[in-house]
Structures are given as structure tokens and as C-alpha cells.
Scaffold this active site. Structure first.
Site, PDB file in Angstrom:
ATOM      1  N   ASP A 196       0.814  -1.204   0.000  1.00 53.50           N
ATOM      2  CA  ASP A 196       0.000   0.000   0.000  1.00 53.50           C
ATOM      3  C   ASP A 196       0.854   1.265   0.000  1.00 53.50           C
ATOM      4  O   ASP A 196       0.630   2.201  -0.775  1.00 53.50           O
ATOM      5  CB  ASP A 196      -0.929  -0.010   1.221  1.00 53.50           C
ATOM      6  CG  ASP A 196      -2.323   0.505   0.894  1.00 53.50           C
ATOM      7  OD1 ASP A 196      -2.682   0.483  -0.289  1.00 53.50           O
ATOM      8  OD2 ASP A 196      -3.050   0.906   1.820  1.00 53.50           O
TER       9      ASP A 196
ATOM     10  N   ASP B  60      -8.984  -2.253   2.616  1.00 53.91           N
ATOM     11  CA  ASP B  60      -8.853  -1.610   3.919  1.00 53.91           C
ATOM     12  C   ASP B  60      -9.864  -2.139   4.927  1.00 53.91           C
ATOM     13  O   ASP B  60      -9.782  -1.815   6.117  1.00 53.91           O
ATOM     14  CB  ASP B  60      -9.011  -0.095   3.763  1.00 53.91           C
ATOM     15  CG  ASP B  60      -7.993   0.492   2.807  1.00 53.91           C
ATOM     16  OD1 ASP B  60      -6.859   0.000   2.794  1.00 53.91           O
ATOM     17  OD2 ASP B  60      -8.348   1.432   2.062  1.00 53.91           O
TER      18      ASP B  60
END
EC number: 3.4.23.-
Length: 508
Positions: free
Chosen positions: A356, A418
Site C-alpha cells: 500500500d 482496507d
């Protein structure tokens, strides 16, 4: 010695190259007859020409004069009588922005809207031109110009202004509730179903139910393969977005319908009607003779996905369906995918943490445009011919009125990753809670840590005013909290390896 003059020329070029400021604003348009409600349209302006007021009440409401039949590049393009206290709308092209706005100012205009059929770019100039011009100039899209004529007719007034962006939008509250709720429900459901399956051994007479209870244990090799696939797909989407986006939309429709079926089937099975089965047949799937109520549920779930797929670009309401399907998909994945140890959880979260951060913060230094690959793909490339958006996000429209919401990003987004990645850790914590009979202290603490990490993400988003890799904040919060609880309870060894199954399942 020849390199020194070249370096000097480069330095001079960079030093004196005019910097073009790009800001979003609004033009508030209403009919001169006052018979209809006003409407805001997006404009792109350069504050170096002239500043726009932040408050609509302080902006001058002036007549908009449609001069889009001309490009305003020569005095012959100016109508008889000029633009006395008006804001002319002219087409882009054939000459510089400075030439257009200079002609407009000389002929009494109080502002200038340049209509563009192409992508909006900030109207640039040089320092001397900025000092000469004292009226605002902005770009308006051709589509919006047509809508102004269609909605308000030819006699319209407009006020150009640029309100300040809110620090945080209220839609963050909705995203927070959806994300934390999905993680909590998914983690609780996954942990309970897993322990029940291992100890209670329920008898089932329905093949579909048995399929619903199947889980996949994630191994380190599977984690590595998954991350490589994620990296490859993200890069491919960055370079071939217009082609692959439809593949992702199709996959989402299929996976979301399966997820919705999985979430609703436990409730449908409680209905006292529709228990009869279809007759014997040799058709695929139907040869298992599913119950009528389950067949109707499957038709309903597929229909919901098809409706979203057809109307996915309807900004007014399609986001509700997308979020509902997305939450169902996340719950299904949390129930199906199982991390058997905290060691596996740590490996998955840390690898995706690096993934990420790399694709958000490092890739801008590697791309020609300086854009983050992750942000560019998640929000959809601005130069995309399809204007399609990836559906693998929770999206909520911005509730505050602002230029950014109107012009560029009308929705706030949170990726499924997420939710799923920390959610797998929350599910593991709940399973371990039941195994060691700990009154769900791991589950509750990890869920709270996820909520805190999400709040920290929102604060970072407000402070930096740029897309944030949520796992940068969620992974440390959830991992460190789970580790600290295990260390405090002196169960770190069992927690790390996933051992310590209890025979008593009274806490299920």
C-alpha cells in the site's frame, strides 16, 4: 567546459518558467426572470489573474453573455456595445488566454468564461500579463455550457466564486460506520461459524448449506502469490485501464451476487415457506434440487447485481447498491477466508502494508506524470475514455458543497482491502477468544483498534489533503493492539501459533 553554459541555460529556464496555479471554483447560475432555482457549475481558474471571493454573497451577480459562436481573438469578435458589466462565454482556441481576457477587459467585461470541449486546464500567462489583467478568467466545460442553456435559457446571470474546502466531509461518518460495522460483524460471524463447524458438527441435508460453510486456510505461499497478483493487476490497470475496468466490473457483479446470497441465506432459511424442492432434472446446479426459496433468493441476488451493473453510473442512487453489494462481498470473504495463526496474520498485514505504501507514496517518483498509481487507479484516470470507476470501494457522496466535490471527486472512497485485510485479523482474534474463553477481549480490542486507525487515517487525510494508504495506519493499530493484549494475558505463544483450542464452546 561545454557543460557549464548548458547547465546555466537549464537553470535560467527553470527559474523564469511561469508557474501556473490551478484552482477549482464555481459559477452560480440562475435565470434573470428568477423563476427557477440557481445551480452551481464547476470552473477551473488561475488566481494569478484575479482572485475569486470565497463567499457567494460577496460575489458579483452579472449577466452571462453567450458568445460561444466566437473565440474572442480579434476586435471583430467583440459584439456592438462590448461587454459592459457582463461575463462573456467564449470558445477556447485560436489564440492565448491572455489575448482573450485582454479583449474582454478592454471592452468592459467583469469576468470571462472560456468554454472548452477538451480537458480543462488552468489559464496561464506570465507575470506582466497577470499584472495587467484585473478581471477573473476561468474555464467551463462545454457540457456545462449546454446544460446552462437547457436549464435556464438565454437570459441568465452568474456569480463566480471559490469557497474554501471543508477540512473533513460529514460523509466520513457514514464510511466509518460502514467500515467498522462490516469488520465487527464479519469478524464475529467468521469466528463463530468457524468454531461451530469444528466442534458442533451440525448435520446438514442441503448441499448449498454445506458449500456456504466451506473455508480456505491461507498459507504463506498463498499470501506471496496473492500479493504478486495484486501488484500485477494494479500495474496492468494503470496502463490498460479502459480495457480491464470492464473485466473488474464483471467480476464484481459475480462476486457480489454470491456474497449477497451468502449473507441473506441464513435469514431466508428461517422462513417457513418455500421449503419444497424443484423436481428431478439433469440441469447444472438444478440437479441438486435446491429449495424454491433458495432459488428465488439466487434470482434476487443476481438481479440486484445486474441492476447495479446497468445503472452503475447513476450518481444519485447507484452508490447505495454498490455499498450494499460491497459490504455483502466483504462479509462473504471474511467468512470464507481464514488465517489460522497470528503469524499468518502478521505476514499478510505487513506485506500488504508495504504494498500500500509503495503504490501510494513511492510510485509518484516512478511515473511520468508524478501521479500515484494506487490513487490514479482507485479514482479512475482523468484521461480515461470510458470514464468508468472501479467498483471495489465503498463510496459515499460528499455532503458538503465544495468545488472539489463538484469538479473532481464527488465521492469519498474506502477500498475493500482496507476492510478485508484488518478484518481477517479481527476474525482470527474472535476465534482465539472462543478457543481460550477470554470473554472476547481480543475481538473487542482489535475492533476498537481498527476504528482508531480509521480515525487516524481521516485526520491524516485532512492534514495532508491527498489520498492516504489506509493500511499505513490500520496495520500498526490492529497488529500492535493484538500483540499487546496477548502479551498482557501471557498467551503470546498460543496466540502466535493458533494453538490452545478449548473443548468447551459455551461462549459461542
Amino acid at each position: 567546459m561545454a557543460a557549464r553554459p548548458a547547465r546555466l541555460r537549464v537553470w535560467l529556464l527553470l527559474h523564469f518558467l511561469p508557474q501556473v496555479y490551478c484552482e477549482y471554483g464555481m459559477v452560480h447560475v440562475l435565470s434573470e426572470k428568477g423563476s427557477s432555482k440557481g445551480k452551481d457549475y464547476c470552473i477551473l481558474f488561475n488566481s494569478q489573474w484575479a482572485h475569486l471571493p470565497h463567499d457567494l454573497g460577496k460575489a458579483s451577480l452579472l449577466q452571462l453573455q453567450d458568445q460561444t459562436a466566437s473565440v474572442l481573438c480579434s476586435p471583430s469578435d467583440v459584439p456592438d456595445g462590448g461587454f459592459n458589466n457582463q461575463i462573456p462565454m467564449v470558445m477556447r482556441g485560436n489564440c492565448t488566454f491572455y489575448e482573450k481576457v485582454r479583449l474582454a477587459q478592454i471592452n468592459g467585461a467583469r469576468g470571462l468564461l472560456i468554454v472548452s470541449r477538451e480537458r480543462l486546464v488552468p489559464p496561464g500567462g506570465n507575470r506582466s500579463q497577470y499584472e495587467e489583467i484585473d478581471i477573473p478568467v476561468a474555464l467551463l466545460s462545454y457540457t456545462d455550457m449546454l446544460d446552462i442553456g437547457k436549464s435556464f435559457g438565454s437570459s441568465v446571470k452568474g456569480a463566480m466564486y471559490a469557497p474554501n474546502e471543508p477540512v473533513l466531509d460529514y460523509n466520513m461518518v457514514i464510511i466509518f460506520v460502514m467500515a467498522v460495522g462490516t469488520v465487527a460483524i464479519g469478524g464475529y460471524w467468521a469466528g463463530s461459524r468457524d468454531v461451530k463447524k469444528r466442534y458442533m458438527k451440525h448435520k446438514r441435508d442441503d448441499g448449498a448449506e454445506k458449500h456456504d460453510d466451506e473455508t480456505v486456510d491461507v498459507t504463506p505461499i498463498m499470501i506471496c502469490v496473492f500479493v504478486v497478483m495484486c501488484c500485477s493487476m494494479l500495474v496492468l490497470l494503470y496502463f490498460f485501464y479502459d480495457h480491464l475496468v470492464y473485466v473488474i466490473i464483471g467480476i464484481f457483479c459475480l462476486a457480489a451476487s454470491i456474497g449477497l446470497y451468502s449473507c441473506l441465506s441464513p435469514f431466508v432459511r428461517r422462513f417457513p415457506v418455500g421449503k419444497c424442492r424443484i423436481p428431478d432434472n439433469n440441469l447444472p446446479y438444478f440437479h441438486k434440487r435446491p429449495q424454491v426459496r433458495m432459488l428465488l433468493l439466487a434470482v434476487f441476488c443476481i438481479s440486484v447485481s445486474v441492476v447495479w451493473g446497468v445503472f452503475r453510473n447513476e450518481d444519485q442512487w447507484a452508490w447505495v447498491l454498490q455499498d450494499a453489494l460491497g459490504i455483502a462481498f466483504c462479509l462473504y470473504m471474511l467468512k470464507t477466508i481464514r488465517l489460522p495463526t497470528f503469524k499468518g496474520c502478521t505476514l499478510l498485514l505487513m506485506v500488504l502494508f508495504v504494498y500500500d505504501v509503495f503504490f501510494v507514496f513511492i510510485t509518484p517518483f516512478l511515473t511520468k506524470t508524478g501521479e500515484s498509481i494506487m490513487v490514479e487507479v482507485a479514482a479512475g484516470p482523468s484521461d480515461s475514455a470510458t470514464h468508468e470507476k472501479l467498483p471495489m470501494v465503498l463510496k459515499v457522496p460528499r455532503l458538503n458543497s465544495s468545488p472539489l466535490a463538484l469538479c473532481d471527486r464527488p465521492f469519498s472512497l474506502l477500498g475493500f482491502g482496507d476492510i478485508l485485510v484488518p478484518g481477517l485479523l479481527v476474525a482470527y482474534c474472535h476465534r482465539f477468544d472462543i478457543q481460550v474463553q477470554s470473554s472476547r477481549v481480543y475481538f473487542v480490542s482489535c475492533t476498537i483498534a481498527y476504528g482508531i486507525g480509521l480515525l487516524v487515517t481521516f485526520v491524516a487525510l485532512a492534514l495532508m489533503q491527498m489520498g492516504q494508504p489506509a493500511l499505513l495506519y490500520l496495520v500498526p493499530c490492529t497488529l500492535l493492539t493484538s500483540f499487546a493484549v496477548a502479551l498482557w494475558r501471557k498467551e503470546l505463544a498460543m496466540f502466535w501459533t493458533g494453538s490452545g483450542f478449548a473443548v468447551n464452546t459455551s461462549l459461542i
